[in-house]
Design a protein around this motif. Structure first.
Motif, PDB file in Angstrom:
ATOM      1  N   ALA A  26     102.341  62.398  33.594  1.00  0.00           N
ATOM      2  CA  ALA A  26     102.379  62.285  32.059  1.00  0.00           C
ATOM      3  C   ALA A  26     101.305  61.195  31.366  1.00  0.00           C
ATOM      4  O   ALA A  26     100.313  60.624  32.288  1.00  0.00           O
ATOM      5  CB  ALA A  26     103.331  60.879  31.586  1.00  0.00           C
ATOM      6  N   LYS A  27     100.569  61.869  30.001  1.00  0.00           N
ATOM      7  CA  LYS A  27      98.910  61.134  29.900  1.00  0.00           C
ATOM      8  C   LYS A  27      99.547  59.636  28.885  1.00  0.00           C
ATOM      9  O   LYS A  27     100.877  59.954  28.529  1.00  0.00           O
ATOM     10  CB  LYS A  27      98.430  62.496  28.730  1.00  0.00           C
ATOM     11  CG  LYS A  27      97.274  61.787  27.880  1.00  0.00           C
ATOM     12  CD  LYS A  27      96.926  62.838  27.007  1.00  0.00           C
ATOM     13  CE  LYS A  27      95.932  62.227  26.178  1.00  0.00           C
ATOM     14  NZ  LYS A  27      94.495  61.806  26.952  1.00  0.00           N
ATOM     15  N   THR A  28      98.517  59.112  29.202  1.00  0.00           N
ATOM     16  CA  THR A  28      98.480  57.653  28.720  1.00  0.00           C
ATOM     17  C   THR A  28      98.547  57.629  28.120  1.00  0.00           C
ATOM     18  O   THR A  28      97.505  58.331  26.870  1.00  0.00           O
ATOM     19  CB  THR A  28      97.571  56.793  29.473  1.00  0.00           C
ATOM     20  OG1 THR A  28      98.458  56.833  31.057  1.00  0.00           O
ATOM     21  CG2 THR A  28      97.768  55.350  28.992  1.00  0.00           C
ATOM     22  N   LEU A  29      99.888  57.288  26.643  1.00  0.00           N
ATOM     23  CA  LEU A  29      99.245  56.689  25.412  1.00  0.00           C
ATOM     24  C   LEU A  29      98.525  55.813  24.690  1.00  0.00           C
ATOM     25  O   LEU A  29      98.721  54.481  25.564  1.00  0.00           O
ATOM     26  CB  LEU A  29     100.620  57.243  24.767  1.00  0.00           C
ATOM     27  CG  LEU A  29     101.093  58.241  24.952  1.00  0.00           C
ATOM     28  CD1 LEU A  29     102.681  57.811  24.752  1.00  0.00           C
ATOM     29  CD2 LEU A  29     100.990  60.016  23.875  1.00  0.00           C
ATOM     30  N   THR A  30      97.395  55.702  24.427  1.00  0.00           N
ATOM     31  CA  THR A  30      97.203  54.830  22.809  1.00  0.00           C
ATOM     32  C   THR A  30      97.757  54.326  21.277  1.00  0.00           C
ATOM     33  O   THR A  30      98.698  55.625  21.047  1.00  0.00           O
ATOM     34  CB  THR A  30      95.942  55.053  22.582  1.00  0.00           C
ATOM     35  OG1 THR A  30      95.663  55.696  21.823  1.00  0.00           O
ATOM     36  CG2 THR A  30      94.913  55.059  24.328  1.00  0.00           C
ATOM     37  N   PHE A  31      97.606  53.337  21.518  1.00  0.00           N
ATOM     38  CA  PHE A  31      98.574  52.835  19.996  1.00  0.00           C
ATOM     39  C   PHE A  31      97.512  51.903  19.082  1.00  0.00           C
ATOM     40  O   PHE A  31      96.057  51.828  19.537  1.00  0.00           O
ATOM     41  CB  PHE A  31      99.222  51.694  20.265  1.00  0.00           C
ATOM     42  CG  PHE A  31     100.617  51.795  20.922  1.00  0.00           C
ATOM     43  CD1 PHE A  31     101.175  52.645  20.543  1.00  0.00           C
ATOM     44  CD2 PHE A  31     100.788  51.951  22.687  1.00  0.00           C
ATOM     45  CE1 PHE A  31     102.445  52.814  21.590  1.00  0.00           C
ATOM     46  CE2 PHE A  31     101.341  52.349  23.448  1.00  0.00           C
ATOM     47  CZ  PHE A  31     102.635  52.191  22.334  1.00  0.00           C
TER      48      PHE A  31
END
Length: 160
Positions: A99-104
């Protein structure tokens, strides 16, 4: 002795393909491990694709690849090797996509109300994958109390 009176058959050795990458929405791979099983020998490769691009899909495998002679001086000759089946996952053909790390983006700000719930309209999830989006809901802070160091403690993601 010669090939007429003492023949020997030497068969091709099956390579092991191991590909790993972080999710990027594509089935292509720019790097992977081609294990020849012969110490020190390597092979070149190109055109590597998997059967699926998604993290959650089980039993992913390399579905296309072209092997080539080694160019690093190791002596690996493609004529001595064969590919495993490119039709299914096996011990010799494995793909792992993590999984790719998401950012906010956006910093939720609100007045104390005794609840850790955060309004979803104050947060945007950035996937970093082209125009792919995710839906968000059920956002909660780690604490309902005033103070520094608060962060998003939980969030529900859905396909966008």
């Amino acid at each position: 002795l010669n090939s007429t009176y003492a023949p020997v058959t030497i068969g091709k050795r099956t390579v092991t393909l191991i590909a790993e990458k972080v999710y990027d929405s594509t089935t292509s791979f720019s790097s992977l491990t081609v294990d020849t099983g012969v110490t020190g020998q390597t092979l070149g490769y190109s055109g590597v694709t998997s059967n699926d691009a998604n993290v959650a899909t089980n039993n992913k495998y390399i579905s296309a690849i072209t092997l080539a002679d080694a160019t690093d001086g190791s002596g690996g000759l493609v004529a001595n090797y064969q590919l495993p089946s490119l039709l299914s996952a096996s011990a010799n053909n494995q793909v792992t996509i993590t999984a790719k790390t998401l950012t906010f983006s956006g910093t939720p700000t609100r007045e104390y109300n005794g609840s850790a719930v955060i309004d979803a309209s104050s947060v945007t999830v950035v996937t970093g994958i082209g125009s792919q989006t995710l839906g968000i809901s059920n956002i909660s802070a780690n604490s309902a109390n005033v103070g520094s160091g608060n962060y998003i403690g939980s969030i529900t993601l859905a396909n966008g």
